[in-house]
Design a protein around this motif. Structure first.
Motif, PDB file in Angstrom:
ATOM      1  N   GLU A  93      37.925 143.283  22.275  1.00  0.00           N
ATOM      2  CA  GLU A  93      37.955 142.748  23.169  1.00  0.00           C
ATOM      3  C   GLU A  93      38.459 141.565  23.582  1.00  0.00           C
ATOM      4  O   GLU A  93      38.747 140.886  24.358  1.00  0.00           O
ATOM      5  N   ALA A  94      38.422 141.119  22.501  1.00  0.00           N
ATOM      6  CA  ALA A  94      38.874 139.592  22.386  1.00  0.00           C
ATOM      7  C   ALA A  94      40.009 139.238  21.634  1.00  0.00           C
ATOM      8  O   ALA A  94      40.044 139.716  20.362  1.00  0.00           O
ATOM      9  N   SER A  95      40.770 138.345  21.173  1.00  0.00           N
ATOM     10  CA  SER A  95      42.085 138.312  20.802  1.00  0.00           C
ATOM     11  C   SER A  95      40.922 137.560  19.186  1.00  0.00           C
ATOM     12  O   SER A  95      40.423 136.839  18.884  1.00  0.00           O
ATOM     13  N   THR A  96      42.316 137.756  18.392  1.00  0.00           N
ATOM     14  CA  THR A  96      42.076 137.238  16.847  1.00  0.00           C
ATOM     15  C   THR A  96      41.223 136.165  17.038  1.00  0.00           C
ATOM     16  O   THR A  96      40.333 135.136  16.183  1.00  0.00           O
ATOM     17  N   ASP A  97      42.309 134.778  17.138  1.00  0.00           N
ATOM     18  CA  ASP A  97      42.169 133.563  17.258  1.00  0.00           C
ATOM     19  C   ASP A  97      40.700 133.357  17.636  1.00  0.00           C
ATOM     20  O   ASP A  97      39.865 132.036  17.410  1.00  0.00           O
ATOM     21  N   THR A  98      40.253 133.668  19.198  1.00  0.00           N
ATOM     22  CA  THR A  98      39.089 133.356  19.873  1.00  0.00           C
ATOM     23  C   THR A  98      37.695 133.433  19.204  1.00  0.00           C
ATOM     24  O   THR A  98      36.318 133.229  18.794  1.00  0.00           O
ATOM     25  N   ALA A  99      37.826 135.430  18.521  1.00  0.00           N
ATOM     26  CA  ALA A  99      37.071 135.846  17.346  1.00  0.00           C
ATOM     27  C   ALA A  99      36.702 135.361  16.550  1.00  0.00           C
ATOM     28  O   ALA A  99      35.240 134.930  16.160  1.00  0.00           O
ATOM     29  N   SER A 100      37.372 134.827  15.719  1.00  0.00           N
ATOM     30  CA  SER A 100      37.235 134.125  14.306  1.00  0.00           C
ATOM     31  C   SER A 100      36.178 132.874  14.053  1.00  0.00           C
ATOM     32  O   SER A 100      35.991 132.177  13.488  1.00  0.00           O
ATOM     33  N   VAL A 101      37.433 131.718  15.251  1.00  0.00           N
ATOM     34  CA  VAL A 101      37.182 130.953  15.203  1.00  0.00           C
ATOM     35  C   VAL A 101      35.412 130.527  16.169  1.00  0.00           C
ATOM     36  O   VAL A 101      34.889 129.767  15.827  1.00  0.00           O
ATOM     37  N   LEU A 102      34.791 131.496  16.992  1.00  0.00           N
ATOM     38  CA  LEU A 102      33.498 131.851  18.076  1.00  0.00           C
ATOM     39  C   LEU A 102      32.905 132.064  16.563  1.00  0.00           C
ATOM     40  O   LEU A 102      31.419 131.555  16.492  1.00  0.00           O
ATOM     41  N   ILE A 103      32.740 133.201  16.333  1.00  0.00           N
ATOM     42  CA  ILE A 103      31.777 133.593  14.872  1.00  0.00           C
ATOM     43  C   ILE A 103      32.696 132.686  13.770  1.00  0.00           C
ATOM     44  O   ILE A 103      31.242 132.099  13.766  1.00  0.00           O
ATOM     45  N   LEU A 104      32.545 131.707  13.030  1.00  0.00           N
ATOM     46  CA  LEU A 104      32.893 131.091  11.649  1.00  0.00           C
ATOM     47  C   LEU A 104      32.586 129.861  11.977  1.00  0.00           C
ATOM     48  O   LEU A 104      31.971 129.337  12.140  1.00  0.00           O
ATOM     49  N   GLY A 105      33.120 129.433  13.630  1.00  0.00           N
ATOM     50  CA  GLY A 105      32.923 128.394  14.145  1.00  0.00           C
ATOM     51  C   GLY A 105      31.919 127.793  14.502  1.00  0.00           C
ATOM     52  O   GLY A 105      30.954 126.457  14.012  1.00  0.00           O
ATOM     53  N   THR A 106      31.110 128.338  15.036  1.00  0.00           N
ATOM     54  CA  THR A 106      29.392 128.549  15.215  1.00  0.00           C
ATOM     55  C   THR A 106      28.246 128.385  14.308  1.00  0.00           C
ATOM     56  O   THR A 106      27.585 128.361  14.152  1.00  0.00           O
ATOM     57  N   LEU A 107      29.303 128.497  12.847  1.00  0.00           N
ATOM     58  CA  LEU A 107      28.105 128.844  12.379  1.00  0.00           C
ATOM     59  C   LEU A 107      27.601 128.456  11.136  1.00  0.00           C
ATOM     60  O   LEU A 107      26.066 128.228  11.043  1.00  0.00           O
ATOM     61  N   PRO A 108      27.697 127.388  11.312  1.00  0.00           N
ATOM     62  CA  PRO A 108      26.972 125.748  10.886  1.00  0.00           C
ATOM     63  C   PRO A 108      25.740 125.264  12.105  1.00  0.00           C
ATOM     64  O   PRO A 108      25.113 125.253  11.517  1.00  0.00           O
ATOM     65  N   LEU A 109      26.204 125.424  12.875  1.00  0.00           N
ATOM     66  CA  LEU A 109      24.895 125.458  13.861  1.00  0.00           C
ATOM     67  C   LEU A 109      23.998 126.709  14.105  1.00  0.00           C
ATOM     68  O   LEU A 109      22.940 125.640  14.728  1.00  0.00           O
ATOM     69  N   MET A 110      24.767 127.443  13.587  1.00  0.00           N
ATOM     70  CA  MET A 110      23.709 128.958  13.548  1.00  0.00           C
ATOM     71  C   MET A 110      22.869 128.288  12.363  1.00  0.00           C
ATOM     72  O   MET A 110      21.073 128.933  12.298  1.00  0.00           O
ATOM     73  N   VAL A 111      23.059 128.715  11.558  1.00  0.00           N
ATOM     74  CA  VAL A 111      22.692 127.899   9.945  1.00  0.00           C
ATOM     75  C   VAL A 111      21.530 126.702  10.415  1.00  0.00           C
ATOM     76  O   VAL A 111      20.285 127.575   9.256  1.00  0.00           O
ATOM     77  N   ALA A 112      22.312 126.132  10.878  1.00  0.00           N
ATOM     78  CA  ALA A 112      20.782 124.692  11.178  1.00  0.00           C
ATOM     79  C   ALA A 112      19.333 125.308  11.844  1.00  0.00           C
ATOM     80  O   ALA A 112      18.390 125.201  11.597  1.00  0.00           O
ATOM     81  N   LEU A 113      20.243 125.894  13.373  1.00  0.00           N
ATOM     82  CA  LEU A 113      19.341 126.956  14.503  1.00  0.00           C
ATOM     83  C   LEU A 113      18.155 127.680  13.373  1.00  0.00           C
ATOM     84  O   LEU A 113      16.862 127.110  13.379  1.00  0.00           O
ATOM     85  N   VAL A 114      18.717 128.377  12.199  1.00  0.00           N
ATOM     86  CA  VAL A 114      17.921 129.221  11.277  1.00  0.00           C
ATOM     87  C   VAL A 114      16.933 128.629  10.555  1.00  0.00           C
ATOM     88  O   VAL A 114      15.583 128.868  10.424  1.00  0.00           O
ATOM     89  N   GLY A 115      17.617 127.962   9.891  1.00  0.00           N
ATOM     90  CA  GLY A 115      17.480 126.776   9.190  1.00  0.00           C
ATOM     91  C   GLY A 115      15.967 125.880   9.686  1.00  0.00           C
ATOM     92  O   GLY A 115      14.597 125.844   8.582  1.00  0.00           O
ATOM     93  N   ALA A 116      15.589 125.374  11.178  1.00  0.00           N
ATOM     94  CA  ALA A 116      15.157 124.700  11.730  1.00  0.00           C
ATOM     95  C   ALA A 116      14.150 125.303  11.868  1.00  0.00           C
ATOM     96  O   ALA A 116      12.507 125.190  12.078  1.00  0.00           O
TER      97      ALA A 116
END
Length: 293
Positions: A93-116
């Motif tokens: 459903e999503a283009s390669t650039d949009t999918a990769s940047v949203l999955i990998l780009g938000t990963l530090p935020l998600m790691v910080a959220l899970v860690g907290a």
């Protein structure tokens, strides 16, 4: 000389990982464009590495049992079958650039959220501005890309959250790199077997080798060998040497490489209105890496 003990070995593993990650998203997008069914893609992804590492899973079953069922499930689902199925649907459903940047780009935020929430480890003061940039970049992409629907956006963010849970659970498990790879690959294959019984990958049986090999050979090599085995080993090794936030931050390079590959192979160009959001998001990822303790 043992090259795994070299001071730069972790960074070398991370560089190889970034290249494989970029190929992973392009390969999934290619599978969607070829109309390959999820069962077919999942078989290509987990069968080679799963069969190869299944003996390791059995031989070290006692050590793996100490991880605990819930943590093991998070590792297998977040870094294996669950993440793969979410990503394969989203990449249709999503283009390669949009999918990769949203999955990998938000990963530090998600790691910080899970860690907290899980480990009660809150981000340092220096990380908050970087995380705010990631949030701002994500919001800009969601607003500035008219082709990105809300369900697809949530699927991509769910992929990032699944990978963050895998990252935190893997680091807390204390598993050796090869044991972690065996758990992800062979565990995912075992979870996949009931689904294959109910929904067999008939595409693989209906096509002749001459017809089958040209379109499926690249996904088989990328998904089955590079992602299924090499990337899993590289990720565990880099995580052990460099830490979760620095490894997550390296994802800022993979979307750029994936976008260039998609542009060359499929003619996919990023939406111009979403480009500032992508820059904000990747800037936040890089800033998060520098602020990591």
């Amino acid at each position: 000389m043992d090259i795994t003990r070299h001071p730069k070995a972790g960074h070398a593993a991370l560089l190889l990982l970034v290249c494989i990650w970029a190929g992973f998203y392009v390969s999934l997008r290619s599978g969607g464009r070829l109309a390959l069914e999820p069962a077919t893609l999942a078989t290509l992804r987990f069968a080679p590495a799963g069969l190869l590492l299944l003996p390791r899973l059995w031989l070290n079953r006692r050590d793996l049992a100490r991880v605990g069922p819930w943590r093991a499930l998070l590792i297998v689902a977040g870094g294996g079958l669950g993440f793969f199925l979410l990503a394969s649907i989203a990449l249709r459903e999503a283009s390669t650039d949009t999918a990769s940047v949203l999955i990998l780009g938000t990963l530090p935020l998600m790691v910080a959220l899970v860690g907290a929430l899980w480990l009660r480890r809150w981000p340092s003061r220096g990380q908050w501005p970087a995380l705010a940039l990631i949030v701002a970049g994500t919001a800009w992409i969601a607003i500035g890309n008219p082709a990105l629907t809300a369900p697809t956006l949530w699927r991509l963010l769910a992929c990032s959250l699944a990978w963050a849970l895998y990252t935190v659970a893997l680091r807390a498990s204390g598993l050796a790199v090869l044991d972690a790879a065996a758990l992800v690959a062979a565990g995912s294959l075992l979870l996949l077997l009931p689904w294959l019984v109910l929904s067999p990958p008939w595409q693989l049986a209906e096509l002749s080798p001459a017809t089958l090999l040209p379109p499926l050979l690249p996904p088989l090599l990328v998904q089955g060998v590079l992602v299924g085995l090499v990337a899993t080993l590289c990720y565990g090794f880099a995580l052990e040497r460099l830490g979760s936030l620095r490894v997550a931050a390296a994802g800022a390079l993979a979307p750029l490489l994936a976008a260039l590959m998609a542009l060359a192979l499929f003619g996919e160009a990023p939406a111009h209105a979403a480009l500032p959001g992508m820059m904000l998001l990747m800037g936040g990822v890089l800033a998060s890496s520098r602020a990591a303790p």
